[in-house]
Design a protein around this motif. Sequence first.
Motif, mmCIF file in Angstrom:
data_model
loop_
_atom_site.group_PDB
_atom_site.id
_atom_site.type_symbol
_atom_site.label_atom_id
_atom_site.label_comp_id
_atom_site.label_asym_id
_atom_site.label_seq_id
_atom_site.Cartn_x
_atom_site.Cartn_y
_atom_site.Cartn_z
ATOM 1 N N VAL A 119 -63.535 -42.522 -55.283
ATOM 2 C CA VAL A 119 -64.736 -43.345 -55.514
ATOM 3 C C VAL A 119 -64.654 -44.610 -54.671
ATOM 4 O O VAL A 119 -65.640 -45.038 -54.052
ATOM 5 N N GLN A 120 -63.476 -45.224 -54.610
ATOM 6 C CA GLN A 120 -63.302 -46.431 -53.796
ATOM 7 C C GLN A 120 -63.427 -46.115 -52.310
ATOM 8 O O GLN A 120 -64.106 -46.821 -51.564
ATOM 9 N N LEU A 121 -62.782 -45.040 -51.878
ATOM 10 C CA LEU A 121 -62.819 -44.679 -50.453
ATOM 11 C C LEU A 121 -64.234 -44.328 -50.005
ATOM 12 O O LEU A 121 -64.598 -44.548 -48.852
ATOM 13 N N ALA A 122 -65.036 -43.778 -50.912
ATOM 14 C CA ALA A 122 -66.403 -43.388 -50.557
ATOM 15 C C ALA A 122 -67.298 -44.596 -50.313
ATOM 16 O O ALA A 122 -68.360 -44.468 -49.688
ATOM 17 N N LYS A 123 -66.895 -45.769 -50.800
ATOM 18 C CA LYS A 123 -67.682 -46.977 -50.552
ATOM 19 C C LYS A 123 -67.607 -47.383 -49.084
ATOM 20 O O LYS A 123 -68.505 -48.049 -48.575
#
Length: 472
Positions: free
Chosen positions: A434-438
């Motif tokens: 979820v963080q990397l997708a930002k």
Amino acid sequence: MLICFLTLVALIPTSSSINPGVKVRLTEKGLEYGRVLGMAALQQKLKSIKIPDFSGKTRVSPIGKVEYSFSNIQIVNVGLPQSSVTLVPGTGVGMRITNAVINLNGNWRVKFLRWIRKSGSFSLNVNGLTISTSTGIKSDAMGRPEVSSVNCAASVGSARVKFHGGDSWLYNLFSQSIDKALRKEMEKKICPLVSKAVSDLNPELKTLNVVAKVDKHAEIEYSLVSSPTISKPAIELNLKGEFYNIGNHQEPPFTAAAFSLPQQNNKMLYIGISAFTANSAAFVYNRAGLLTLYITDDMIPKSSPVRLSTRTFGVFIPEIAKRFPGLMMKLLVKAEKNPITTFEPNNMTIQATAAVTAYAIQPNGTLSPLFVLHLDTSVTANMVVSGMKLVGKVGLNKMSVTLGTSYVGQFQVRLLDNILQLLMKTVVIPIVNVQLAKGYPLPALGKMSLQNTQLQVLKDFMMIGTDVQFKI
């Protein structure tokens, strides 16, 4: 002039011995795109030339002295058929325009033989216009690029005026006498326009994200660590490419290793991002306390047969079920050191070491420690470019577990492998993704977008090859 390809560059000449975390290369293809943009912009700039009213005197046989004046001079057409942009190795950037054409209209007024006054309109065709210029680049006080015209030369091959109205056939007889005056006036106007056109780039260059905010915890610095390298095929820039905690710029306990971009030129722009940049991100997020996670049962999919309870773990560690029957559990996962990213051809891997502390949750909410495990994990990362950001996704590669401390007696750690792997795959890795997708912002300038992007993972760095488009 109008070296618009500089908007592809985002460069700040500085001097430092620091190895870059990010490299950017502008190729001849990118330079050509910049030339096309520059010509379109320059054509509009030339149309805006304001030729002031001017007057003079000349002697024409057999009429004698003629007094003339020109007013309301407007440029109606500009043609720039031939232009070129060149890189001067170790020096800078030059541009040359040849065989340019400018057509103007205006009003004329003449007085001769003391009492004869006539007026009308005229057309002026300027042919064979040649402009040569070079552009210098320096850093402003904020570490952003600033450009200026270093030198400029302009020459007009011919300026032919034709009068209309009244006895224009008569006045055309002495038109050659004032061609020279008009030609000189045009030559005087062009180079100041060039200088202004170059300086007009500076507001655009100030949009460079020298410091690009990632989120409320981190930002990336993209200032240059050395002067740009200018060679015949390309301009190469060495950017710092380092993550920092917002408001607290602390250097990590490691430095960037040297790396070189391969000599590819089928894209306009190449961006190399080293392992140092990724590892500085891990350092920053670890300092911010973000590599710590509490796992509770409600975070596990309801369909999972494994629950975070003393009943489940008691199957493998009977002492837990005996001493803490029927209680829910909580796990604290905390990085023991900074994760390390490595790049090998076609493979990006992140090694992470974490401590997992298991607690039983008492009815009054207090936590009773059960055991501490040490996890060594390896995840494989896949990165892609989305818009002007680099986004990623990781998947578990392998994991090993060792026992650190037990408060419930000795037990076989390998019996927990399947449970821990399930928790990694269903809870920890999805949160990371979820963080990397930002995404993480790439170096960008103004209304810049990337086109036909390709990403390669090479030895010690990843490389983005892309074409570029600007909205003017």
